[in-house]
Write an enzyme that holds these catalytic residues in place. Structure first.
Site, PDB file in Angstrom:
ATOM      1  CB  ILE A   1     -36.192 129.864  -5.440  1.00  0.00           C
ATOM      2  CG1 ILE A   1     -35.048 130.809  -5.035  1.00  0.00           C
ATOM      3  CG2 ILE A   1     -37.538 130.369  -4.922  1.00  0.00           C
ATOM      4  CD1 ILE A   1     -35.077 132.176  -5.707  1.00  0.00           C
TER       5      ILE A   1
ATOM      6  CG  ASP B   1     -39.687 125.053 -22.586  1.00  0.00           C
ATOM      7  OD1 ASP B   1     -40.092 126.136 -22.118  1.00  0.00           O
ATOM      8  OD2 ASP B   1     -38.624 124.939 -23.210  1.00  0.00           O
TER       9      ASP B   1
ATOM     10  CE1 TYR C   1     -34.036 136.485 -14.272  1.00  0.00           C
ATOM     11  CE2 TYR C   1     -33.304 138.419 -13.054  1.00  0.00           C
ATOM     12  CZ  TYR C   1     -33.834 137.134 -13.068  1.00  0.00           C
ATOM     13  OH  TYR C   1     -34.160 136.509 -11.877  1.00  0.00           O
TER      14      TYR C   1
ATOM     15  N   GLY D   1     -40.295 125.023 -12.080  1.00  0.00           N
ATOM     16  CA  GLY D   1     -38.875 125.213 -11.758  1.00  0.00           C
ATOM     17  C   GLY D   1     -38.544 124.560 -10.435  1.00  0.00           C
TER      18      GLY D   1
ATOM     19  CB  SER E   1     -35.832 139.348 -10.159  1.00  0.00           C
ATOM     20  OG  SER E   1     -34.513 139.769  -9.841  1.00  0.00           O
TER      21      SER E   1
ATOM     22  CG  ASN F   1     -39.429 129.139  -8.846  1.00  0.00           C
ATOM     23  OD1 ASN F   1     -38.870 130.092  -8.320  1.00  0.00           O
ATOM     24  ND2 ASN F   1     -38.795 128.011  -9.145  1.00  0.00           N
TER      25      ASN F   1
ATOM     26  CE  LYS G   1     -37.437 136.706 -13.055  1.00  0.00           C
ATOM     27  NZ  LYS G   1     -38.331 135.606 -12.677  1.00  0.00           N
TER      28      LYS G   1
HETATM   29  N1  LIG Z   1     -31.167 133.071  -7.709  1.00  0.00           N
HETATM   30  C1  LIG Z   1     -31.355 134.386  -7.710  1.00  0.00           C
HETATM   31  O1  LIG Z   1     -30.463 135.169  -7.376  1.00  0.00           O
HETATM   32  C2  LIG Z   1     -32.706 134.940  -8.078  1.00  0.00           C
HETATM   33  C3  LIG Z   1     -32.957 136.285  -7.764  1.00  0.00           C
HETATM   34  C4  LIG Z   1     -34.182 136.831  -8.103  1.00  0.00           C
HETATM   35  C5  LIG Z   1     -35.131 136.060  -8.733  1.00  0.00           C
HETATM   36  N2  LIG Z   1     -34.863 134.746  -9.026  1.00  0.00           N
HETATM   37  C6  LIG Z   1     -35.925 133.995  -9.690  1.00  0.00           C
HETATM   38  O2  LIG Z   1     -36.257 132.872  -8.918  1.00  0.00           O
HETATM   39  C7  LIG Z   1     -36.749 131.840  -9.775  1.00  0.00           C
HETATM   40  C8  LIG Z   1     -36.014 130.551  -9.464  1.00  0.00           C
HETATM   41  O3  LIG Z   1     -34.638 130.731  -9.772  1.00  0.00           O
HETATM   42  P1  LIG Z   1     -33.464 129.942  -9.033  1.00  0.00           P
HETATM   43  O4  LIG Z   1     -32.540 130.947  -8.488  1.00  0.00           O
HETATM   44  O5  LIG Z   1     -34.027 128.912  -8.142  1.00  0.00           O
HETATM   45  O6  LIG Z   1     -32.755 129.321 -10.309  1.00  0.00           O
HETATM   46  P2  LIG Z   1     -32.390 127.823 -10.678  1.00  0.00           P
HETATM   47  O7  LIG Z   1     -31.655 127.940 -11.952  1.00  0.00           O
HETATM   48  O8  LIG Z   1     -31.776 127.152  -9.518  1.00  0.00           O
HETATM   49  O9  LIG Z   1     -33.826 127.172 -10.908  1.00  0.00           O
HETATM   50  C9  LIG Z   1     -34.645 127.541 -11.999  1.00  0.00           C
HETATM   51  C10 LIG Z   1     -35.422 126.313 -12.428  1.00  0.00           C
HETATM   52  O10 LIG Z   1     -36.286 126.695 -13.518  1.00  0.00           O
HETATM   53  C11 LIG Z   1     -36.204 125.672 -14.494  1.00  0.00           C
HETATM   54  N3  LIG Z   1     -36.505 126.205 -15.824  1.00  0.00           N
HETATM   55  C12 LIG Z   1     -35.751 127.081 -16.541  1.00  0.00           C
HETATM   56  N4  LIG Z   1     -36.307 127.292 -17.734  1.00  0.00           N
HETATM   57  C13 LIG Z   1     -37.439 126.545 -17.774  1.00  0.00           C
HETATM   58  C14 LIG Z   1     -38.422 126.340 -18.760  1.00  0.00           C
HETATM   59  N5  LIG Z   1     -38.353 126.945 -19.956  1.00  0.00           N
HETATM   60  N6  LIG Z   1     -39.451 125.491 -18.485  1.00  0.00           N
HETATM   61  C15 LIG Z   1     -39.514 124.870 -17.280  1.00  0.00           C
HETATM   62  N7  LIG Z   1     -38.601 125.022 -16.316  1.00  0.00           N
HETATM   63  C16 LIG Z   1     -37.563 125.853 -16.560  1.00  0.00           C
HETATM   64  C17 LIG Z   1     -34.786 125.149 -14.423  1.00  0.00           C
HETATM   65  O11 LIG Z   1     -34.666 123.863 -15.003  1.00  0.00           O
HETATM   66  C18 LIG Z   1     -34.498 125.198 -12.943  1.00  0.00           C
HETATM   67  O12 LIG Z   1     -34.773 123.989 -12.272  1.00  0.00           O
HETATM   68  C19 LIG Z   1     -36.543 132.333 -11.206  1.00  0.00           C
HETATM   69  O13 LIG Z   1     -37.757 132.872 -11.703  1.00  0.00           O
HETATM   70  C20 LIG Z   1     -35.509 133.432 -11.036  1.00  0.00           C
HETATM   71  O14 LIG Z   1     -35.574 134.373 -12.072  1.00  0.00           O
HETATM   72  C21 LIG Z   1     -33.683 134.176  -8.692  1.00  0.00           C
END
Ligand SMILES: NC(=O)c1ccc[n+]([C@@H]2O[C@H](COP(=O)([O-])OP(=O)(O)OC[C@H]3O[C@@H](n4cnc5c(N)ncnc54)[C@H](O)[C@@H]3O)[C@@H](O)[C@H]2O)c1
Length: 242
Positions: free
Chosen positions: A21, A64, A154, A16, A140, A87, A158
């Site tokens: 993040i 994926d 979700y 990711g 999360s 991530n 998590k």
């Molecule tokens: N943003 C928030 O508020 C938040 C809060 C708690 C936890 N998180 C967790 O942090 C992590 C990163 O999230 P983020 O906020 O940076 O989101 P984001 O959407 O900016 O980034 C997520 C990335 O994961 C990739 N991705 C999604 N599905 C995929 C798959 N099947 N195979 C490969 N790559 C895949 C996407 O292409 C994307 O680049 C995630 O696990 C999310 O659940 C985010």
């Protein structure tokens, strides 16, 4: 003097990594001296070329995380692997009464929970054999306390990650490999774009910046975290205090 927080001479895999993040973690790890393996659904080439231009060694992959075979093939092909940031994730802001919600549920579990299993199962044997390694799962706050507005798929995924980190940590620790998680609160990334959050529900009164999550993740990738084992580190502005 040795800097235990440095990632110099370490190879860190981040899924990711194309945005949010994951991208912020790639930048912090690069600043700390790591070489990087960056993966996303589509190879994060733009970020890679930017980091390469400033001297970081970077490999990229597009796959994926729900594809177990692809995951294993890529891990097998890596020359070196010292730390893994699990991530990749996604969070549809839907309602469980929506048409087709059960299919979305399955996809959310596949990506956010089974994807975590595919990657750690592929990485653990070689790390255990080498006698060292750091794995960081990105969970999360939703898995801790139900989230501020996340849907139940979700939250369940998590919550599963928060349980699995303990199982994985117990399995890996005797071999010198530490497994931990970071549980972010709402963070300003693509995932939360267009969503409103009540700042009054967050003691720090604001969303996190991705770098504020990336810094603790990078710490857990470093030797400074050598005795932290099976922890889920809360990075949530005070929304949930364990
Ligand atoms: N943003 C928030 O508020 C938040 C809060 C708690 C936890 N998180 C967790 O942090 C992590 C990163 O999230 P983020 O906020 O940076 O989101 P984001 O959407 O900016 O980034 C997520 C990335 O994961 C990739 N991705 C999604 N599905 C995929 C798959 N099947 N195979 C490969 N790559 C895949 C996407 O292409 C994307 O680049 C995630 O696990 C999310 O659940 C985010």
């Amino acid at each position: 003097m040795k800097n235990e927080f440095s990632l110099k001479d370490k190879s860190v895999l981040i899924t990711g990594a194309a945005g949010g993040i994951g991208e912020a973690t790639a930048r912090v790890c690069a600043e700390l001296g790591a070489s990087l393996v960056l993966a996303d659904l589509v190879e994060p080439l733009e970020l890679a070329s930017e980091l390469k231009a400033s001297g970081t060694i970077v490999e990229t992959y597009g796959f994926d995380v729900t594809d177990r075979m692809a995951t294993e093939r890529i891990i097998e092909g890596l020359d070196r692997l010292d730390a893994v940031v699990v991530n990749a994730g996604f969070c549809p802001w839907d309602d469980w009464s929506d048409d087709g919600w059960d299919d979305v549920f399955n996809r959310v579990i596949d990506v956010n929970l089974q994807g975590v299993l595919h990657l750690t199962r592929a990485c653990l044997p070689r790390m255990c054999e080498s006698g060292s390694g750091n794995i960081v799962l990105v969970s999360s706050v939703a898995g801790r306390m139900g989230g501020l507005k996340a849907s139940p798929h979700y939250v369940a995924a998590k919550g599963g990650v928060n349980a699995l980190v303990k199982w994985m940590a117990r399995k890996a620790a005797p071999y010198g490999v530490v497994v931990n998680a970071v549980a972010p609160g709402a963070t300003a990334t693509g995932m939360t774009t267009g969503q409103s959050f009540n700042a009054d529900a967050i003691p720090l009164q604001r969303l996190a910046e991705p770098r504020e999550i990336a810094l603790p993740i990078s710490f857990l990738c470093s030797s400074a975290a050598s005795y932290i084992c099976g922890t889920t580190l809360d990075v949530n502005g005070g929304v949930f205090m364990n």
